[in-house]
Write an enzyme that holds these catalytic residues in place. Structure first.
Site, PDB file in Angstrom:
ATOM      1  N   GLU A  49      46.179 -25.983   3.171  1.00 17.54           N
ATOM      2  CA  GLU A  49      45.397 -25.275   2.142  1.00 17.54           C
ATOM      3  C   GLU A  49      45.649 -25.920   0.797  1.00 17.54           C
ATOM      4  OE1 GLU A  49      46.891 -21.289   2.238  1.00 17.54           O
ATOM      5  OE2 GLU A  49      46.251 -20.994   4.305  1.00 17.54           O
ATOM      6  N   LYS A 107      46.939 -25.721  -3.066  1.00 14.51           N
ATOM      7  CA  LYS A 107      47.916 -24.914  -3.791  1.00 14.51           C
ATOM      8  C   LYS A 107      47.286 -24.571  -5.138  1.00 14.51           C
ATOM      9  CE  LYS A 107      52.795 -24.495  -4.732  1.00 14.51           C
ATOM     10  NZ  LYS A 107      52.783 -24.033  -6.097  1.00 14.51           N
ATOM     11  N   ASP A 166      46.576 -23.131  -8.715  1.00  9.03           N
ATOM     12  CA  ASP A 166      47.479 -23.016  -9.861  1.00  9.03           C
ATOM     13  C   ASP A 166      47.095 -21.812 -10.713  1.00  9.03           C
ATOM     14  OD1 ASP A 166      49.572 -23.737 -11.360  1.00  9.03           O
ATOM     15  OD2 ASP A 166      48.623 -25.452 -12.342  1.00  9.03           O
ATOM     16  N   TYR A 201      45.178 -15.910   0.512  1.00  9.44           N
ATOM     17  CA  TYR A 201      45.637 -16.869   1.517  1.00  9.44           C
ATOM     18  C   TYR A 201      46.660 -16.304   2.501  1.00  9.44           C
ATOM     19  CZ  TYR A 201      49.060 -17.315  -2.240  1.00  9.44           C
ATOM     20  OH  TYR A 201      49.951 -17.044  -3.229  1.00  9.44           O
ATOM     21  N   LYS A 242      53.221 -31.593  -3.832  1.00  8.81           N
ATOM     22  CA  LYS A 242      52.681 -31.471  -5.187  1.00  8.81           C
ATOM     23  C   LYS A 242      52.145 -32.815  -5.674  1.00  8.81           C
ATOM     24  CE  LYS A 242      55.141 -28.329  -7.674  1.00  8.81           C
ATOM     25  NZ  LYS A 242      54.927 -27.310  -8.636  1.00  8.81           N
ATOM     26  N   CYS A 292      56.006 -30.756 -47.054  1.00  8.52           N
ATOM     27  CA  CYS A 292      54.610 -30.657 -46.615  1.00  8.52           C
ATOM     28  C   CYS A 292      53.863 -31.949 -46.968  1.00  8.52           C
ATOM     29  CB  CYS A 292      53.947 -29.459 -47.290  1.00  8.52           C
ATOM     30  SG  CYS A 292      52.190 -29.356 -46.945  1.00  8.52           S
ATOM     31  N   CYS A 348      51.217 -30.950 -49.839  1.00 13.94           N
ATOM     32  CA  CYS A 348      51.526 -30.465 -51.189  1.00 13.94           C
ATOM     33  C   CYS A 348      52.970 -30.723 -51.599  1.00 13.94           C
ATOM     34  CB  CYS A 348      51.201 -28.982 -51.305  1.00 13.94           C
ATOM     35  SG  CYS A 348      52.369 -27.928 -50.430  1.00 13.94           S
ATOM     36  N   CYS A 394      54.523 -24.623 -44.069  1.00 17.52           N
ATOM     37  CA  CYS A 394      54.530 -24.891 -45.503  1.00 17.52           C
ATOM     38  C   CYS A 394      54.400 -23.518 -46.181  1.00 17.52           C
ATOM     39  CB  CYS A 394      53.355 -25.786 -45.878  1.00 17.52           C
ATOM     40  SG  CYS A 394      53.080 -25.785 -47.656  1.00 17.52           S
ATOM     41  N   CYS A 435      48.617 -24.949 -51.466  1.00 16.82           N
ATOM     42  CA  CYS A 435      48.484 -26.067 -50.529  1.00 16.82           C
ATOM     43  C   CYS A 435      47.020 -26.113 -50.061  1.00 16.82           C
ATOM     44  CB  CYS A 435      49.445 -25.840 -49.356  1.00 16.82           C
ATOM     45  SG  CYS A 435      49.409 -27.134 -48.133  1.00 16.82           S
TER      46      CYS A 435
END
Ligand code: IVH
Length: 692
Positions: A135, A137, A139, A247, A334, A428, A431, A446, A452
């Site tokens: 089957e 898998k 997610d 399943y 996997k 930042c 600024c 910031c 800013c």
């Protein structure tokens, strides 16, 4: 077909004359037939991709059923499709103890280990010829569904494997999960397990909307599914369009001997079983299955992270048994995340409207999973540190379930001599203010929210956004211009803009100025919930703003709310509550609110937007059983009144019953049970006093 008048802004339905004059017996029969009909349409639509009726027709029938159920709650069936729209709020999920623990699967990334698994199975069983079922898998998030006599009575998360959360009301909103299964071969008790997931298309849709709303994006479909399944408001879950593949099946005295048969039975009963499964008898068939889906996984409507191989025969599964954590009769292979290597050209630091500073890698373009990648997320300062990133490093870029690729590793061996280490800035980039980091948060911010530029402009852009104040005639470019000219820094200042000032600006002509002024004027009528969202309070997206307004219908009430009161509101956790409090503790924000108030912006919910209340909430939290014949009311009318005053109705007396409303000629067993459980017994007169 009867048409109900449905008011979109309230939960109430106005019944057409025909329904109001239906007697109880007729209503019951109609409820049964509508339920059956709508469930059948649902099945055809969601499982077989057929549309036997138009959406509009379907909605009419659903609303008719809803109206009848509202009037005759006692006749509502366990499989009623009205549950699909959600609406119940769960503040805290009850704990469910799994009858059989929900184990995990042993997994491997190596084909060699799959061959070893097969050899181990054959050796233990002493058989050369073993059938497996392969089957995908999926997610998503594991769910367990319990059906008693064919009716879905409980849905639970995996939790720690032993105990999970009761998510029944949320799972009932998943259209492909049968609420009832029928036939003469339904065991008294079955448990069906599977994976709830967000289809990739829904995931992208949600993220597009979140991006437009200026909300944080959901990282990947799996996180989105597990976050959704645990939401407190099942109405929101219903809108998210989760789906579920099943399943596995366990149950009392099942007549099946193989996993294959149980999958076929589940399919025949209307459960959604992905038809990708294959029976494989040779290891090479398993390898083909692995390779086929590795190549074709992009054609699927959902994310998968590998495949699962299960021994088909139940007897053999039993013989192989379990380790402490996983079955010996199954394993998952996997798939490696899709990766590519490329060169890191530079790192850019973006400042968002909330002041969060996000590092982004600029890369030498590389093709990954079919698209050219030039930029990748670096998440935050910790991640740069963890990678020990240097400029011109060869980096590994991955696209997991995520939409935005991320840099996951550095090929240190290929590092250039004297390469320059990437250091997250202390100031930042826009600024120059010193960045700060809040306790428990990975992001640097910031703090200069007033000075800013990207923050100031970002907040204004958010305020005028279509999903917020929807100000016509104003876009990012105009915001930039108004900001550059020093005319607007905060949303309230938009309302001070005058024709005489705007007409002097380049790019503005009479018509565009009038348009803009008109758009700003119209925004004064925008309902409070949008205004609250438009303020751009950190962590308050459109949905959260709506929840807050439901609980606090004016800004004054919201500002006065204590943190512990805020967390009692559905969907509001500590992080949001703190952010709301902090926002209103800031004098600058209070000035903005005062300015908006002066301008006439809606800072409270208007009567038209208020959810239409029932008659009262006098019976809230109380459960009633109604039995016998009454003189003052018709029995159905009495039940209706209970619901309209916020109470609940149960069909049988139990420990959870608050009152038994007893009429003439009621059954002695209900009376006895109520007496033995100490349930209060009242007559219709006492009931009338309760709601008076
Ligand atoms: S069978 C005893 N089949 O994988 C374990 N699991 O690692 C029985 N999963 O929590 C699980 N697709 O959520 C099984 N076709 C599939 C699956 C699957 C996804 C998930 C499931 C489980 C996890 C186990």
């Amino acid at each position: 077909m009867l048409e109900c008048v449905f008011n979109e802004h309230s939960d109430s339905l106005t019944l057409p004359q025909e329904l109001r004059t239906m007697n109880a017996e007729q209503a019951k029969a109609r409820i049964v037939s509508l339920t059956e009909q709508l469930n059948h349409y649902n099945y055809q639509y969601y499982q077989e991709s057929q549309s036997p009726v138009s959406d509009q027709e379907f909605d009419f029938l659903l609303k008719e059923l809803e109206a009848l159920e509202q009037q005759y709650p006692a006749y509502k069936l366990a499989e009623s499709p009205t549950q699909r729209v959600g609406g119940t709020i769960t503040k805290e999920f009850a704990t469910v103890v799994h009858r059989f623990p929900m184990l995990s699967l042993g997994n491997t990334y190596s084909e060699e280990e799959i061959r070893e698994f097969d050899q181990r199975v054959r050796k233990t069983l002493g058989h050369e010829q073993i059938d497996y079922v392969c089957e995908l898998k999926f997610d998503g998030v594991a769910v367990s569904l319990t059906y008693q006599n064919g009716v879905l009575v409980q849905a639970a998360t995996r939790g720690d494997g032993e105990r999970g959360d009761d998510i029944t009301t949320n799972v009932k909103t998943i259209r492909t999960v049968p609420l009832r299964i029928t036939g003469n071969d339904i065991p008294e008790w079955i448990e069906v397990r599977g994976e709830a997931f967000l289809p990739l298309s829904s995931f992208e849709e949600i993220n597009k909307e979140r991006e437009e709303n200026g909300e944080a994006l959901l990282a990947n479909p799996r996180n989105a599914a597990s976050g959704t399944i645990k939401m407190q408001d099942s109405g929101v879950v219903a809108k998210r369009k989760l789906d579920c593949y099943l399943y596995s099946l366990t149950g009392d005295k099942l007549p099946f001997t193989t996993h294959e048969q149980s999958l076929q039975w589940l399919t025949s009963k209307g459960f959604k079983v992905s038809d990708s499964w294959r029976k494989c008898s040779r290891i090479e068939d398993i390898m083909d299955f692995i390779h086929h889906w590795e190549k074709n996984k992009h054609t699927l409507p959902l994310a998968i992270d590998g495949i699962v191989i299960k021994v088909n025969k139940f007897d053999w599964q039993q013989e192989l048994g379990f380790t402490a954590k996983s079955p010996r009769w199954a394993i998952s292979y996997k798939y490696q995340a899709e990766k590519a290597e490329t060169t890191l050209l530079s790192v850019e630091y973006q400042v968002g409207r909330t002041g969060a500073v996000t590092p982004v890698a600029n890369l030498k373009p590389v093709v990954l999973a079919g698209t050219t990648v030039k930029r990748a997320s670096l998440h935050n300062a910790n991640e740069i540190e963890r990678l020990d990133l240097h400029l011109l490093d060869e980096v590994s870029v991955e696209k997991g379930g995520e939409i935005i690729p991320k840099v996951t590793a550095v090929v240190v061996a290929k590092r250039k001599p004297h390469a320059q280490k990437v250091i997250f800035p202390a100031a930042c980039p826009e600024c120059g203010s010193t960045l700060v980091r809040q306790e428990g948060e990975a992001a640097y911010y910031c703090p200069n929210d007033k000075g800013c530029a990207p923050q100031v402009k970002g907040k204004l852009e958010h305020y005028i956004h279509r999903k917020a104040m929807n100000i016509d005639g104003l876009g990012a470019e105009t915001i930039d211009l108004l900001y550059q000219k020093g005319m607007v820094n905060t949303p309230d200042q938009l309302y001070d803009l005058r024709y005489e000032d705007l007409i002097k600006l380049d790019r503005f002509a009479d018509k565009s100025v009038k348009n803009l002024i008109d758009g700003i004027e119209k925004s004064k009528q925008i309902p409070f919930k949008y205004v609250l969202f438009a303020l751009g309070i950190r962590h308050v997206g459109a949905t959260i703003a709506e929840k807050l307004v439901d609980a606090y219908p004016s800004i004054d009430l919201l500002m006065a709310a204590k943190e512990e009161e805020l967390v009692a509101v559905p969907e509001i956790g500590g992080r949001i509550a703190r952010s709301v409090k902090e926002y209103f503790d800031n004098a600058d924000h209070l000035r903005i609110i005062a300015g908006l108030r002066k301008a006439g912006v809606q800072l409270e919910r208007s009567a038209a937007d208020a959810p239409k209340a029932g008659l009262s909430n006098k019976l809230e939290g109380l459960t009633f059983v109604v039995s016998g014949v009454f003189t003052q009311y018709d029995r159905e009318e009495l039940k209706d009144l209970i619901v309209q005053h916020g109470g609940k109705i149960a069909s049988g007396v139990s420990g959870k019953t608050s009152y038994l409303v007893a009429g003439e000629n009621m059954g002695p067993s209900k009376l006895e049970k109520a007496q033995s459980l100490g349930v209060k017994i009242i007559d219709e007169k006492a009931f009338a006093e309760m709601i008076d």
